[in-house]
Scaffold this active site. Structure first.
Site, PDB file in Angstrom:
ATOM      1  N   ASP A   1       0.878  -1.168   0.000  1.00  0.00           N
ATOM      2  CA  ASP A   1       0.000   0.000   0.000  1.00  0.00           C
ATOM      3  C   ASP A   1       0.915   1.217   0.000  1.00  0.00           C
ATOM      4  OD1 ASP A   1      -1.613   2.117   0.619  1.00  0.00           O
ATOM      5  OD2 ASP A   1      -2.435   1.235   2.450  1.00  0.00           O
TER       6      ASP A   1
ATOM      7  N   ASN B   1      -5.860  12.850 -11.347  1.00  0.00           N
ATOM      8  CA  ASN B   1      -6.549  13.291 -12.564  1.00  0.00           C
ATOM      9  C   ASN B   1      -6.163  14.747 -12.796  1.00  0.00           C
ATOM     10  OD1 ASN B   1      -8.510  15.053 -11.188  1.00  0.00           O
ATOM     11  ND2 ASN B   1      -9.274  13.125 -10.362  1.00  0.00           N
TER      12      ASN B   1
ATOM     13  N   GLY C   1      -9.503   5.147  -6.012  1.00  0.00           N
ATOM     14  CA  GLY C   1      -8.257   4.408  -6.185  1.00  0.00           C
ATOM     15  C   GLY C   1      -7.133   4.911  -5.296  1.00  0.00           C
ATOM     16  N   VAL C   2      -5.935   4.902  -5.857  1.00  0.00           N
ATOM     17  CA  VAL C   2      -4.757   5.274  -5.077  1.00  0.00           C
ATOM     18  C   VAL C   2      -4.816   6.769  -4.721  1.00  0.00           C
ATOM     19  CG1 VAL C   2      -3.166   5.764  -7.003  1.00  0.00           C
ATOM     20  CG2 VAL C   2      -2.279   4.845  -4.870  1.00  0.00           C
ATOM     21  N   ASP C   3      -5.395   7.584  -5.582  1.00  0.00           N
ATOM     22  CA  ASP C   3      -5.563   9.022  -5.330  1.00  0.00           C
ATOM     23  C   ASP C   3      -6.389   9.236  -4.050  1.00  0.00           C
ATOM     24  OD1 ASP C   3      -5.611  11.744  -5.703  1.00  0.00           O
ATOM     25  OD2 ASP C   3      -6.835  11.717  -7.515  1.00  0.00           O
TER      26      ASP C   3
ATOM     27  N   SER D   1      -2.420   4.619 -14.255  1.00  0.00           N
ATOM     28  CA  SER D   1      -3.441   4.415 -15.309  1.00  0.00           C
ATOM     29  C   SER D   1      -4.022   2.998 -15.373  1.00  0.00           C
ATOM     30  CB  SER D   1      -2.893   4.768 -16.710  1.00  0.00           C
ATOM     31  OG  SER D   1      -2.871   6.165 -16.888  1.00  0.00           O
ATOM     32  N   THR D   2      -3.567   2.078 -14.522  1.00  0.00           N
ATOM     33  CA  THR D   2      -4.003   0.685 -14.684  1.00  0.00           C
ATOM     34  C   THR D   2      -5.208   0.303 -13.823  1.00  0.00           C
ATOM     35  OG1 THR D   2      -2.425  -0.143 -13.034  1.00  0.00           O
ATOM     36  CG2 THR D   2      -1.677  -0.054 -15.326  1.00  0.00           C
ATOM     37  N   GLY D   3      -5.821   1.296 -13.185  1.00  0.00           N
ATOM     38  CA  GLY D   3      -7.039   1.037 -12.414  1.00  0.00           C
ATOM     39  C   GLY D   3      -8.235   1.616 -13.151  1.00  0.00           C
TER      40      GLY D   3
ATOM     41  N   TYR E   1      -8.478   4.083 -15.023  1.00  0.00           N
ATOM     42  CA  TYR E   1      -8.177   4.536 -16.386  1.00  0.00           C
ATOM     43  C   TYR E   1      -7.975   3.396 -17.388  1.00  0.00           C
ATOM     44  CZ  TYR E   1      -8.006   9.523 -15.145  1.00  0.00           C
ATOM     45  OH  TYR E   1      -8.336  10.797 -14.747  1.00  0.00           O
TER      46      TYR E   1
HETATM   47  N1  AR6 Z   1      -1.222   1.487  -3.104  1.00  0.00           N
HETATM   48  C1  AR6 Z   1      -0.668   1.113  -4.280  1.00  0.00           C
HETATM   49  N2  AR6 Z   1      -1.382   0.936  -5.412  1.00  0.00           N
HETATM   50  C2  AR6 Z   1      -2.719   1.148  -5.326  1.00  0.00           C
HETATM   51  C3  AR6 Z   1      -3.379   1.538  -4.141  1.00  0.00           C
HETATM   52  C4  AR6 Z   1      -2.566   1.708  -2.989  1.00  0.00           C
HETATM   53  N3  AR6 Z   1      -3.084   2.084  -1.807  1.00  0.00           N
HETATM   54  N4  AR6 Z   1      -4.706   1.654  -4.397  1.00  0.00           N
HETATM   55  C5  AR6 Z   1      -4.884   1.336  -5.691  1.00  0.00           C
HETATM   56  N5  AR6 Z   1      -3.701   1.023  -6.259  1.00  0.00           N
HETATM   57  P1  AR6 Z   1      -6.132   3.984  -9.957  1.00  0.00           P
HETATM   58  P2  AR6 Z   1      -5.651   5.313 -12.535  1.00  0.00           P
HETATM   59  C6  AR6 Z   1      -3.396   0.629  -7.642  1.00  0.00           C
HETATM   60  O1  AR6 Z   1      -7.514   3.645 -10.330  1.00  0.00           O
HETATM   61  O2  AR6 Z   1      -5.985   4.086 -13.262  1.00  0.00           O
HETATM   62  C7  AR6 Z   1      -8.754   8.276  -9.546  1.00  0.00           C
HETATM   63  O3  AR6 Z   1     -10.104   8.555  -9.358  1.00  0.00           O
HETATM   64  C8  AR6 Z   1      -4.506   0.016  -8.450  1.00  0.00           C
HETATM   65  O4  AR6 Z   1      -4.621  -1.371  -8.167  1.00  0.00           O
HETATM   66  O5  AR6 Z   1      -5.868   4.465  -8.569  1.00  0.00           O
HETATM   67  O6  AR6 Z   1      -4.418   6.100 -12.920  1.00  0.00           O
HETATM   68  C9  AR6 Z   1      -7.989   9.529 -10.011  1.00  0.00           C
HETATM   69  O7  AR6 Z   1      -8.469  10.684  -9.391  1.00  0.00           O
HETATM   70  C10 AR6 Z   1      -4.030   0.264  -9.868  1.00  0.00           C
HETATM   71  O8  AR6 Z   1      -3.175  -0.784 -10.323  1.00  0.00           O
HETATM   72  O9  AR6 Z   1      -5.493   5.127 -10.941  1.00  0.00           O
HETATM   73  C11 AR6 Z   1      -8.251   9.527 -11.478  1.00  0.00           C
HETATM   74  O10 AR6 Z   1      -9.522  10.071 -11.764  1.00  0.00           O
HETATM   75  C12 AR6 Z   1      -3.204   1.533  -9.745  1.00  0.00           C
HETATM   76  O11 AR6 Z   1      -3.058   1.795  -8.358  1.00  0.00           O
HETATM   77  C13 AR6 Z   1      -8.234   8.052 -11.829  1.00  0.00           C
HETATM   78  O12 AR6 Z   1      -8.620   7.365 -10.646  1.00  0.00           O
HETATM   79  C14 AR6 Z   1      -3.824   2.738 -10.408  1.00  0.00           C
HETATM   80  O13 AR6 Z   1      -5.256   2.706 -10.252  1.00  0.00           O
HETATM   81  C15 AR6 Z   1      -6.854   7.595 -12.217  1.00  0.00           C
HETATM   82  O14 AR6 Z   1      -6.909   6.267 -12.646  1.00  0.00           O
END
Ligand code: AR6
Length: 178
Positions: free
Chosen positions: A10, A24, A32-34, A117-119, A121
């Site tokens: 994490d 974003n 997500g991570v944000d 971008s792998t969640g 997005y």
């Molecule tokens: N630690 C590490 N990795 C994580 C964690 C964590 N705590 N939580 C999720 N991930 P995403 P995106 C992974 O969706 O695709 C947001 O709403 C997750 O499994 O967080 O770039 C933003 O505001 C995945 O592999 O980011 C944007 O609107 C990776 O982090 C949008 O999502 C990225 O997933 C960005 O989408």
């Protein structure tokens, strides 16, 4: 110290000097991570982000880490996957490069990345891992800072894909081995 590592964890718990946020373009938080980073850093992070007035896809901006162990958060909006023909690979590579440039300029020695971008997005992990590792390795080969970069994958499955990509392209890289 190996200069590059892949691990499962994490990222909000990271002890790196800077963590990267898959943000974003508004920089005003999300899921997500944000969302996890904003929750862990506290409301001061949102205030600091407001003052930045957004960020273009593929660029990066720095804030303090506030309640995080990390001193800094480097925010970078990744591309939304649209099939791969809309410049997504170059934009994703630019996220990693821009974040590392920001880190280097600020003298930051250790940086942890999530898999941008792998969640939400939707960027497929095999393609994203190829772009991410190339951008990171190209940067490390030509810069002394950061001294260490880690990919912090949220799941063992994601880490396995990153390791597979690593083995395909960089297994011979003795200085940077996992
Ligand atoms: N630690 C590490 N990795 C994580 C964690 C964590 N705590 N939580 C999720 N991930 P995403 P995106 C992974 O969706 O695709 C947001 O709403 C997750 O499994 O967080 O770039 C933003 O505001 C995945 O592999 O980011 C944007 O609107 C990776 O982090 C949008 O999502 C990225 O997933 C960005 O989408």
């Amino acid at each position: 110290m190996n200069r590059f590592e892949i691990l499962v964890g994490d990222i909000t718990q990271s002890d790196a000097e800077a963590i990267v946020n898959a943000a974003n373009t508004s920089l005003l938080g999300g899921s997500g991570v944000d969302g996890a980073i904003h929750r862990a850093a506290g409301p001061e992070l949102l205030e600091a982000c407001r003052a930045l007035h957004g960020c273009e896809t593929g660029k990066a901006k720095l804030t303090p880490g506030f309640r995080l162990a990390a001193h800094y958060v480097i925010h970078t909006p990744g591309p939304i996957w649209q099939g791969g023909g809309m410049g997504e690979p170059a934009l994703l590579a630019s996220c990693y490069k821009s974040a590392l440039e920001v880190a280097a300029v600020h003298g930051i020695r250790t940086v942890d990345f999530p898999s941008i971008s792998t969640g939400v997005y939707g960027y497929p992990l095999p393609q994203a891992s190829t772009v991410a590792l190339k951008a990171i390795m190209d940067f490390l080969r030509s810069h002394d800072l950061p001294q260490r970069v880690r990919m912090v994958c949220h799941t063992e499955q994601a880490a396995a894909i990153y390791r597979q990509t690593w083995n395909l392209w960089y297994a011979e890289d003795k200085d940077m081995r996992l």
